[in-house]
Design a protein around this motif. Structure first.
Motif, PDB file in Angstrom:
ATOM      1  N   PRO A 198       0.836  -1.219   0.000  1.00  0.00           N
ATOM      2  CA  PRO A 198       0.000   0.000   0.000  1.00  0.00           C
ATOM      3  C   PRO A 198       0.865   1.262   0.000  1.00  0.00           C
ATOM      4  O   PRO A 198       1.921   1.295   0.641  1.00  0.00           O
ATOM      5  N   LEU A 199       0.377   2.284  -0.693  1.00  0.00           N
ATOM      6  CA  LEU A 199       1.049   3.581  -0.659  1.00  0.00           C
ATOM      7  C   LEU A 199       0.364   4.534   0.322  1.00  0.00           C
ATOM      8  O   LEU A 199       1.012   5.377   0.935  1.00  0.00           O
ATOM      9  N   ALA A 200      -0.958   4.401   0.484  1.00  0.00           N
ATOM     10  CA  ALA A 200      -1.684   5.330   1.359  1.00  0.00           C
ATOM     11  C   ALA A 200      -1.108   5.282   2.775  1.00  0.00           C
ATOM     12  O   ALA A 200      -0.876   4.194   3.314  1.00  0.00           O
ATOM     13  N   PHE A 201      -0.853   6.440   3.354  1.00  0.00           N
ATOM     14  CA  PHE A 201      -0.309   6.563   4.708  1.00  0.00           C
ATOM     15  C   PHE A 201       0.995   5.777   4.879  1.00  0.00           C
ATOM     16  O   PHE A 201       1.312   5.290   5.954  1.00  0.00           O
ATOM     17  N   ASN A 202       1.735   5.625   3.782  1.00  0.00           N
ATOM     18  CA  ASN A 202       2.966   4.847   3.797  1.00  0.00           C
ATOM     19  C   ASN A 202       3.998   5.519   2.882  1.00  0.00           C
ATOM     20  O   ASN A 202       3.693   6.491   2.198  1.00  0.00           O
ATOM     21  N   LEU A 203       5.221   4.993   2.882  1.00  0.00           N
ATOM     22  CA  LEU A 203       6.298   5.464   2.016  1.00  0.00           C
ATOM     23  C   LEU A 203       6.918   4.253   1.343  1.00  0.00           C
ATOM     24  O   LEU A 203       7.191   3.258   2.008  1.00  0.00           O
ATOM     25  N   LEU A 204       7.138   4.319   0.036  1.00  0.00           N
ATOM     26  CA  LEU A 204       7.734   3.204  -0.691  1.00  0.00           C
ATOM     27  C   LEU A 204       9.017   3.659  -1.388  1.00  0.00           C
ATOM     28  O   LEU A 204       8.963   4.386  -2.381  1.00  0.00           O
ATOM     29  N   PRO A 205      10.183   3.225  -0.857  1.00  0.00           N
ATOM     30  CA  PRO A 205      11.450   3.670  -1.440  1.00  0.00           C
ATOM     31  C   PRO A 205      11.821   2.832  -2.667  1.00  0.00           C
ATOM     32  O   PRO A 205      12.961   2.375  -2.795  1.00  0.00           O
ATOM     33  N   GLN A 206      10.840   2.587  -3.518  1.00  0.00           N
ATOM     34  CA  GLN A 206      11.091   1.891  -4.790  1.00  0.00           C
ATOM     35  C   GLN A 206      10.207   2.503  -5.870  1.00  0.00           C
ATOM     36  O   GLN A 206       8.979   2.440  -5.795  1.00  0.00           O
ATOM     37  N   ILE A 207      10.845   3.084  -6.897  1.00  0.00           N
ATOM     38  CA  ILE A 207      10.115   3.535  -8.085  1.00  0.00           C
ATOM     39  C   ILE A 207      10.829   2.889  -9.265  1.00  0.00           C
ATOM     40  O   ILE A 207      12.037   3.039  -9.418  1.00  0.00           O
ATOM     41  N   ASP A 208      10.084   2.142 -10.049  1.00  0.00           N
ATOM     42  CA  ASP A 208      10.631   1.353 -11.162  1.00  0.00           C
ATOM     43  C   ASP A 208      11.441   0.167 -10.593  1.00  0.00           C
ATOM     44  O   ASP A 208      11.506  -0.021  -9.378  1.00  0.00           O
ATOM     45  N   VAL A 209      12.047  -0.611 -11.468  1.00  0.00           N
ATOM     46  CA  VAL A 209      12.734  -1.848 -11.054  1.00  0.00           C
ATOM     47  C   VAL A 209      14.118  -1.563 -10.469  1.00  0.00           C
ATOM     48  O   VAL A 209      14.657  -0.470 -10.624  1.00  0.00           O
ATOM     49  N   PHE A 210      14.684  -2.564  -9.791  1.00  0.00           N
ATOM     50  CA  PHE A 210      16.026  -2.415  -9.234  1.00  0.00           C
ATOM     51  C   PHE A 210      17.098  -2.716 -10.282  1.00  0.00           C
ATOM     52  O   PHE A 210      16.964  -3.648 -11.072  1.00  0.00           O
ATOM     53  N   GLU A 211      18.170  -1.925 -10.262  1.00  0.00           N
ATOM     54  CA  GLU A 211      19.367  -2.155 -11.067  1.00  0.00           C
ATOM     55  C   GLU A 211      20.289  -3.109 -10.298  1.00  0.00           C
ATOM     56  O   GLU A 211      20.163  -3.224  -9.077  1.00  0.00           O
ATOM     57  N   PRO A 212      21.240  -3.753 -10.997  1.00  0.00           N
ATOM     58  CA  PRO A 212      22.171  -4.655 -10.296  1.00  0.00           C
ATOM     59  C   PRO A 212      22.964  -3.957  -9.181  1.00  0.00           C
ATOM     60  O   PRO A 212      23.363  -4.588  -8.203  1.00  0.00           O
ATOM     61  N   ASP A 213      23.186  -2.643  -9.301  1.00  0.00           N
ATOM     62  CA  ASP A 213      24.001  -1.947  -8.286  1.00  0.00           C
ATOM     63  C   ASP A 213      23.208  -1.557  -7.040  1.00  0.00           C
ATOM     64  O   ASP A 213      23.739  -0.908  -6.147  1.00  0.00           O
ATOM     65  N   GLY A 214      21.906  -1.940  -6.976  1.00  0.00           N
ATOM     66  CA  GLY A 214      21.119  -1.642  -5.782  1.00  0.00           C
ATOM     67  C   GLY A 214      20.316  -0.361  -5.885  1.00  0.00           C
ATOM     68  O   GLY A 214      19.481  -0.075  -5.017  1.00  0.00           O
ATOM     69  N   SER A 215      20.574   0.438  -6.912  1.00  0.00           N
ATOM     70  CA  SER A 215      19.734   1.623  -7.133  1.00  0.00           C
ATOM     71  C   SER A 215      18.487   1.178  -7.892  1.00  0.00           C
ATOM     72  O   SER A 215      18.434   0.079  -8.435  1.00  0.00           O
ATOM     73  N   THR A 216      17.463   2.026  -7.908  1.00  0.00           N
ATOM     74  CA  THR A 216      16.300   1.737  -8.754  1.00  0.00           C
ATOM     75  C   THR A 216      16.520   2.382 -10.119  1.00  0.00           C
ATOM     76  O   THR A 216      17.356   3.290 -10.272  1.00  0.00           O
ATOM     77  N   HIS A 217      15.739   1.939 -11.095  1.00  0.00           N
ATOM     78  CA  HIS A 217      15.896   2.512 -12.423  1.00  0.00           C
ATOM     79  C   HIS A 217      15.521   3.999 -12.421  1.00  0.00           C
ATOM     80  O   HIS A 217      16.098   4.787 -13.176  1.00  0.00           O
ATOM     81  N   GLU A 218      14.566   4.377 -11.581  1.00  0.00           N
ATOM     82  CA  GLU A 218      14.205   5.801 -11.462  1.00  0.00           C
ATOM     83  C   GLU A 218      15.412   6.617 -10.987  1.00  0.00           C
ATOM     84  O   GLU A 218      15.664   7.716 -11.497  1.00  0.00           O
ATOM     85  N   GLU A 219      16.149   6.074 -10.027  1.00  0.00           N
ATOM     86  CA  GLU A 219      17.338   6.766  -9.529  1.00  0.00           C
ATOM     87  C   GLU A 219      18.409   6.848 -10.624  1.00  0.00           C
ATOM     88  O   GLU A 219      19.057   7.883 -10.814  1.00  0.00           O
TER      89      GLU A 219
END
Lengths: 351, 351
Positions: A198-219
């Motif tokens: 759920p996103l409501a009343f929450n925080l999700l530190p993932q936008i788009d898929v993860f890269e091999p280096d541990g960052s997300t593709h959004e990052e």
């Protein structure tokens, strides 16, 4: 006599697509004919353009016959398949997906930042990621005045960045929470991912898929798109960029906490920074602690500017500064920038 | 024979106060007698402690006669007025307000980080600000291993940090938004401020009042409390700290995007960092991109740990790292840390 352009909108029924239509209505582009294209599922729907009712057609290569300008926002796979077909037929495409952004032959443009990059286009121009657009709009006048050594950005990104259905899911989750029910999730954080939260009343530190280096593709996008736009080179080391992208329970309007070090501290101070930001095209400064004036998503929603506030120097690190940047992710971060690119092409006869 | 302690909770009916009571129930402190103190308005209410119903009394200086330990969370003005009276009567006070935090004679303590600072107390010990506690809990093992040069933190702070009534206001605003009504606001961003804005589906880059330098007092607290805890000196320059504090529409659980540079890059890498965090007391590592495991406020709420994830090296800046840190701001950020300080005093006979 002014030429009238035939404009096609690819992905016309989506959260960004409907906004492309309204932005096009308000633009200075002389539109002779409009074509609304979408998937088979959406074909047959009718949308309004000025006082004209337009039927949505299924997008096929032949749809682009006679089209001058394509504004695309139907997902990366669709752009990859159809835009080369449109270019073959003589159209110039402004693409809001990530399909071509990193192609060295494709300009990646925020008009008020790097319009001149448009001149070298070969039929496709890419619209940057929403979170990148508002950050570079704010950083550009600072970069021009005092250079940039390092940028560290943390984003607060609205749920609508995940599409029209995600907006409904966020509302539904919020109502479930208020009713004391368990929140259900099928889209957030990423539609195609294995797990949903759920996103409501929450925080999700993932936008788009993860890269091999541990960052997300959004990052990854924020790092490399920022360099391509400001330095004309996605791998340049002249500016170090670090991004953390977090989805927050906001409907429309991304916030960004941007920390950076200028390359020439002697050329910058908070007063100067406020001045160059006030003069920057597309930027609106909202910064007055005395009256609690600072950018907020609910005020930015529905507008096309980039709002900047909380301008301050890092008292512990000479040359370090903070900004708080907010923009409507569906307009400034997508539809308005896409249409502004097309308008710049038309105005300068760069088609 | 073990001594049984008389414990008073000052501000017993608030969002943190009720949690102080439940944390005290679960602690190892042998409580002989419990006194619940609050404002005149709340006097007469009854709260449960184990199987005992306790009547809340109005707090006066005489309330502290015979009290061994005071746990205080009734606002800075109340602490300033009453805690010296409690000390005069022989009590040791653990204060959850900002009243005494910067007093050089007052230890500012997160037990798993700097418990030894408790030994020099003179009757009052301060509990740090919620956003500081979870950050220093995560940074301490890294600081001990490789040092720290600079910290840049952006917070995502829950509405409950503004108190019990703020929780109700956030829910009310969310329901207004879902019902298509205009959201009303009387508390956010700061109860006593001139202007109020909705927090639901919005972001407010103001927590506490503004300082003359353009930072907020919350940001000031994060800078100086972090130094006092890690370096035992609030003005130390050995670690540069920069903070941006933003209120987000979450009920319970602060998120923090923490960027930092270690002083000795050769002593750290992401694997090592994960190891030292896993071994750190009070820290729970939730970090597996493959299974989309990362800290989320809705999972942290109701627990007393500090959750750390999104551990990664800055590929553009040697020695730079990112963490995403989440904790329950009312428990780890307040009640649990306050009771843990008292338990440490009792265990070590440092009262």
């Amino acid at each position: 006599m002014t030429k009238n352009y035939t404009v096609a909108i690819l992905g016309a029924t989506g959260a960004v697509g409907t906004r492309l239509l309204s932005q096009l209505e308000q633009s200075e582009i002389p539109v002779g004919q409009i074509k609304l294209l979408a998937s088979k599922r959406s074909a047959g729907k009718q949308l309004q353009f000025h006082d004209q009712s337009v039927v949505v057609e299924e997008a096929t290569p032949a749809s682009f016959d006679g089209v001058d300008i394509v504004l695309a926002s139907a997902g990366g796979a669709v752009s990859k398949r159809l835009l080369p077909e449109a270019v073959k037929r003589g159209a110039v495409c402004v693409d809001n997906t990530s399909a071509f952004r990193m192609d060295p032959a494709v300009p990646l443009v925020v008009p008020e930042v790097n319009a001149s990059a448009l001149q070298k286009h070969q039929g496709i121009i890419a619209n940057p990621n929403c979170s990148t657009i508002q950050m570079v709009a704010a950083l550009k006048p600072i970069y021009d005045t005092a250079g940039l050594k390092q940028v560290v950005v943390s984003t607060y990104q609205a749920g609508s960045g995940a599409g029209q259905r995600a907006i409904q899911e966020l509302d539904q989750q919020a109502q479930q929470h208020l009713d004391g029910q368990t929140m259900t999730s099928e889209i957030f954080p990423v539609k195609g991912a294995a797990r949903h939260y759920p996103l409501a009343f929450n925080l999700l530190p993932q936008i788009d898929v993860f890269e091999p280096d541990g960052s997300t593709h959004e990052e990854w996008k924020m790092v490399h798109e920022t360099k391509k736009i400001l330095l004309d080179d996605m791998d340049a080391t002249a500016i170090k960029v670090n991004a953390t992208c977090v989805r927050v329970p906001v409907v429309i309007g991304h916030g960004e906490s941007v920390y950076f070090e200028v390359a020439h501290p002697e050329k910058m101070n908070p007063t100067k920074m406020k001045e160059v930001l006030q003069q920057a095209p597309g930027v609106v400064v909202q910064d007055d602690p005395a009256t609690q004036l600072y950018p907020q998503p609910i005020n930015a929603a529905g507008t096309t500017a980039t709002y900047v506030g909380r301008i301050r120097a890092d008292l512990e690190n000479q040359g370090g500064y903070n900004l708080w940047v907010v923009a409507d992710n569906l307009l400034k971060g997508a539809a308005a920038n896409t249409v502004a690119i097309a308008a710049t092409l038309v105005k300068n006869q760069w088609l």
